[in-house]
Design a protein around this motif. Structure first.
Motif, PDB file in Angstrom:
ATOM      1  N   ALA A  67       0.803  -1.218   0.000  1.00  0.00           N
ATOM      2  CA  ALA A  67       0.000   0.000   0.000  1.00  0.00           C
ATOM      3  C   ALA A  67       0.839   1.272   0.000  1.00  0.00           C
ATOM      4  O   ALA A  67       1.936   1.315   0.551  1.00  0.00           O
ATOM      5  N   ASP A  68       0.270   2.281  -0.605  1.00  0.00           N
ATOM      6  CA  ASP A  68       0.773   3.652  -0.531  1.00  0.00           C
ATOM      7  C   ASP A  68       2.228   3.790  -0.998  1.00  0.00           C
ATOM      8  O   ASP A  68       3.049   4.401  -0.314  1.00  0.00           O
ATOM      9  N   PRO A  69       2.568   3.225  -2.179  1.00  0.00           N
ATOM     10  CA  PRO A  69       3.937   3.371  -2.663  1.00  0.00           C
ATOM     11  C   PRO A  69       4.228   4.815  -3.059  1.00  0.00           C
ATOM     12  O   PRO A  69       3.377   5.480  -3.661  1.00  0.00           O
ATOM     13  N   ARG A  70       5.405   5.295  -2.686  1.00  0.00           N
ATOM     14  CA  ARG A  70       5.795   6.674  -2.972  1.00  0.00           C
ATOM     15  C   ARG A  70       7.259   6.727  -3.382  1.00  0.00           C
ATOM     16  O   ARG A  70       8.083   6.000  -2.828  1.00  0.00           O
ATOM     17  N   PRO A  71       7.585   7.619  -4.317  1.00  0.00           N
ATOM     18  CA  PRO A  71       8.997   7.825  -4.629  1.00  0.00           C
ATOM     19  C   PRO A  71       9.732   8.242  -3.356  1.00  0.00           C
ATOM     20  O   PRO A  71       9.197   8.987  -2.531  1.00  0.00           O
ATOM     21  N   ALA A  72      10.948   7.746  -3.199  1.00  0.00           N
ATOM     22  CA  ALA A  72      11.713   8.034  -1.983  1.00  0.00           C
ATOM     23  C   ALA A  72      13.202   8.046  -2.312  1.00  0.00           C
ATOM     24  O   ALA A  72      13.631   7.500  -3.329  1.00  0.00           O
ATOM     25  N   LYS A  73      13.968   8.664  -1.436  1.00  0.00           N
ATOM     26  CA  LYS A  73      15.433   8.709  -1.559  1.00  0.00           C
ATOM     27  C   LYS A  73      16.037   8.165  -0.273  1.00  0.00           C
ATOM     28  O   LYS A  73      15.621   8.519   0.827  1.00  0.00           O
ATOM     29  N   LEU A  74      17.035   7.308  -0.445  1.00  0.00           N
ATOM     30  CA  LEU A  74      17.749   6.735   0.685  1.00  0.00           C
ATOM     31  C   LEU A  74      19.158   7.306   0.702  1.00  0.00           C
ATOM     32  O   LEU A  74      19.906   7.165  -0.262  1.00  0.00           O
ATOM     33  N   HIS A  75      19.502   7.963   1.797  1.00  0.00           N
ATOM     34  CA  HIS A  75      20.804   8.618   1.951  1.00  0.00           C
ATOM     35  C   HIS A  75      21.779   7.678   2.653  1.00  0.00           C
ATOM     36  O   HIS A  75      21.418   6.982   3.589  1.00  0.00           O
ATOM     37  N   GLY A  76      23.032   7.696   2.175  1.00  0.00           N
ATOM     38  CA  GLY A  76      24.072   6.914   2.834  1.00  0.00           C
ATOM     39  C   GLY A  76      24.174   5.468   2.387  1.00  0.00           C
ATOM     40  O   GLY A  76      24.855   4.671   3.020  1.00  0.00           O
ATOM     41  N   TRP A  77      23.515   5.124   1.281  1.00  0.00           N
ATOM     42  CA  TRP A  77      23.564   3.765   0.737  1.00  0.00           C
ATOM     43  C   TRP A  77      23.762   3.846  -0.772  1.00  0.00           C
ATOM     44  O   TRP A  77      23.369   4.820  -1.407  1.00  0.00           O
ATOM     45  N   ARG A  78      24.357   2.796  -1.339  1.00  0.00           N
ATOM     46  CA  ARG A  78      24.583   2.694  -2.781  1.00  0.00           C
ATOM     47  C   ARG A  78      24.232   1.278  -3.231  1.00  0.00           C
ATOM     48  O   ARG A  78      24.462   0.327  -2.507  1.00  0.00           O
ATOM     49  N   ARG A  79      23.670   1.168  -4.435  1.00  0.00           N
ATOM     50  CA  ARG A  79      23.338  -0.152  -4.989  1.00  0.00           C
ATOM     51  C   ARG A  79      24.588  -0.852  -5.518  1.00  0.00           C
ATOM     52  O   ARG A  79      25.520  -0.209  -5.981  1.00  0.00           O
ATOM     53  N   GLU A  80      24.548  -2.196  -5.477  1.00  0.00           N
ATOM     54  CA  GLU A  80      25.627  -2.993  -6.068  1.00  0.00           C
ATOM     55  C   GLU A  80      25.103  -4.367  -6.440  1.00  0.00           C
ATOM     56  O   GLU A  80      24.153  -4.862  -5.838  1.00  0.00           O
ATOM     57  N   TRP A  81      25.730  -4.951  -7.450  1.00  0.00           N
ATOM     58  CA  TRP A  81      25.477  -6.346  -7.773  1.00  0.00           C
ATOM     59  C   TRP A  81      26.355  -7.160  -6.850  1.00  0.00           C
ATOM     60  O   TRP A  81      27.568  -7.030  -6.868  1.00  0.00           O
ATOM     61  N   ARG A  82      25.743  -7.987  -6.020  1.00  0.00           N
ATOM     62  CA  ARG A  82      26.456  -8.741  -4.981  1.00  0.00           C
ATOM     63  C   ARG A  82      26.510 -10.207  -5.374  1.00  0.00           C
ATOM     64  O   ARG A  82      25.484 -10.824  -5.683  1.00  0.00           O
ATOM     65  N   HIS A  83      27.705 -10.739  -5.362  1.00  0.00           N
ATOM     66  CA  HIS A  83      27.941 -12.130  -5.732  1.00  0.00           C
ATOM     67  C   HIS A  83      28.141 -12.942  -4.452  1.00  0.00           C
ATOM     68  O   HIS A  83      28.884 -12.532  -3.567  1.00  0.00           O
ATOM     69  N   THR A  84      27.447 -14.074  -4.367  1.00  0.00           N
ATOM     70  CA  THR A  84      27.517 -14.908  -3.168  1.00  0.00           C
ATOM     71  C   THR A  84      27.675 -16.373  -3.562  1.00  0.00           C
ATOM     72  O   THR A  84      27.509 -16.733  -4.729  1.00  0.00           O
ATOM     73  N   ASP A  85      27.935 -17.181  -2.554  1.00  0.00           N
ATOM     74  CA  ASP A  85      27.996 -18.618  -2.795  1.00  0.00           C
ATOM     75  C   ASP A  85      26.618 -19.275  -2.642  1.00  0.00           C
ATOM     76  O   ASP A  85      26.496 -20.488  -2.665  1.00  0.00           O
ATOM     77  N   LEU A  86      25.556 -18.463  -2.522  1.00  0.00           N
ATOM     78  CA  LEU A  86      24.194 -19.000  -2.397  1.00  0.00           C
ATOM     79  C   LEU A  86      23.621 -19.506  -3.709  1.00  0.00           C
ATOM     80  O   LEU A  86      22.813 -20.433  -3.734  1.00  0.00           O
ATOM     81  N   ARG A  87      23.981 -18.832  -4.789  1.00  0.00           N
ATOM     82  CA  ARG A  87      23.433 -19.187  -6.099  1.00  0.00           C
ATOM     83  C   ARG A  87      24.383 -18.706  -7.182  1.00  0.00           C
ATOM     84  O   ARG A  87      25.323 -17.959  -6.910  1.00  0.00           O
ATOM     85  N   ASP A  88      24.081 -19.076  -8.427  1.00  0.00           N
ATOM     86  CA  ASP A  88      24.974 -18.719  -9.527  1.00  0.00           C
ATOM     87  C   ASP A  88      24.595 -17.404 -10.205  1.00  0.00           C
ATOM     88  O   ASP A  88      25.105 -17.090 -11.271  1.00  0.00           O
ATOM     89  N   LEU A  89      23.720 -16.634  -9.598  1.00  0.00           N
ATOM     90  CA  LEU A  89      23.296 -15.337 -10.128  1.00  0.00           C
ATOM     91  C   LEU A  89      23.568 -14.249  -9.095  1.00  0.00           C
ATOM     92  O   LEU A  89      23.442 -14.480  -7.894  1.00  0.00           O
ATOM     93  N   ALA A  90      23.895 -13.071  -9.590  1.00  0.00           N
ATOM     94  CA  ALA A  90      24.148 -11.942  -8.697  1.00  0.00           C
ATOM     95  C   ALA A  90      22.834 -11.437  -8.109  1.00  0.00           C
ATOM     96  O   ALA A  90      21.786 -11.472  -8.753  1.00  0.00           O
ATOM     97  N   PHE A  91      22.906 -10.976  -6.879  1.00  0.00           N
ATOM     98  CA  PHE A  91      21.796 -10.288  -6.216  1.00  0.00           C
ATOM     99  C   PHE A  91      21.986  -8.786  -6.426  1.00  0.00           C
ATOM    100  O   PHE A  91      23.119  -8.297  -6.370  1.00  0.00           O
ATOM    101  N   LEU A  92      20.910  -8.049  -6.597  1.00  0.00           N
ATOM    102  CA  LEU A  92      21.003  -6.596  -6.498  1.00  0.00           C
ATOM    103  C   LEU A  92      20.875  -6.271  -5.019  1.00  0.00           C
ATOM    104  O   LEU A  92      19.930  -6.699  -4.360  1.00  0.00           O
TER     105      LEU A  92
END
Length: 182
Positions: A21-46
């Motif tokens: 409910a109630d989705p709104r555009p927002a800004k998150l300060h102090g964080w950055r997106r990255e493609w994260r690679h793990t040993d959980l699966r063979d695909l990157a997580f955002l």
């Protein structure tokens, strides 16, 4: 926003992938997106990582009654972090969480692939919410584009895939070229 909220920075920006409910555009300060690679699966997580100099756009939406169970299930492999003091959305304040890939997961020696059907969903969401400049901002505020792109558009592997317009596909493809993704 009286209910607690989440901040979505990837597929949750595409409002066709959920009914919170109630989705709104927002800004998150102090964080950055990255493609994260793990040993959980063979695909990157955002994912996201803390970065004092970064601000990322996304969406904030309510979690009715504070029942996080279905969202936690959708975000398996991620941990919730309280970002209430780092979020700006319409001047309103609510307890807000962001999901980050659990940093304790091991990292494989080679970058894993990024599903194009997943990226398509993310870009479609940013385009619809923020326009072409929002798509450009998404690519500019996301690290890890050296990972191989797995073109699964003909047979999408991402469970919440969406059909893109020719214009949306072109946006994705053009930005992938600009960031040197292969």
């Amino acid at each position: 926003m009286n209910d607690p909220a989440f901040f979505g920075y990837g597929s949750l920006v595409n409002l066709d992938t959920h009914d919170y409910a109630d989705p709104r555009p927002a800004k998150l300060h102090g964080w950055r997106r990255e493609w994260r690679h793990t040993d959980l699966r063979d695909l990157a997580f955002l994912s996201v990582r803390q970065d004092a100099d970064s601000v990322i756009a996304g969406v904030a939406a309510k979690v009715p009654g504070g029942d996080w169970s279905s969202l936690d299930l959708r975000e398996t492999g991620y941990r919730r972090h309280d970002v209430t003091d780092q979020l700006s959305v319409d001047g309103h304040r609510a307890v807000t969480a962001v999901y980050q890939v659990d940093p304790t997961y091991g990292v494989p020696p080679e970058p894993q692939g990024i599903l194009l059907s997943y990226l398509d969903v993310v870009v479609q969401g940013f385009y619809r919410l923020y326009g072409a400049s929002g798509v450009s901002d998404f690519f500019a505020t996301t690290d890890g584009w050296q990972a191989p792109i797995i073109d699964d558009r003909a047979e999408p592997r991402y469970p919440r895939h969406r059909i893109l317009s020719a214009e949306e596909r072109s946006l994705v493809d053009r930005h992938l070229m600009q960031v040197g993704a292969c």
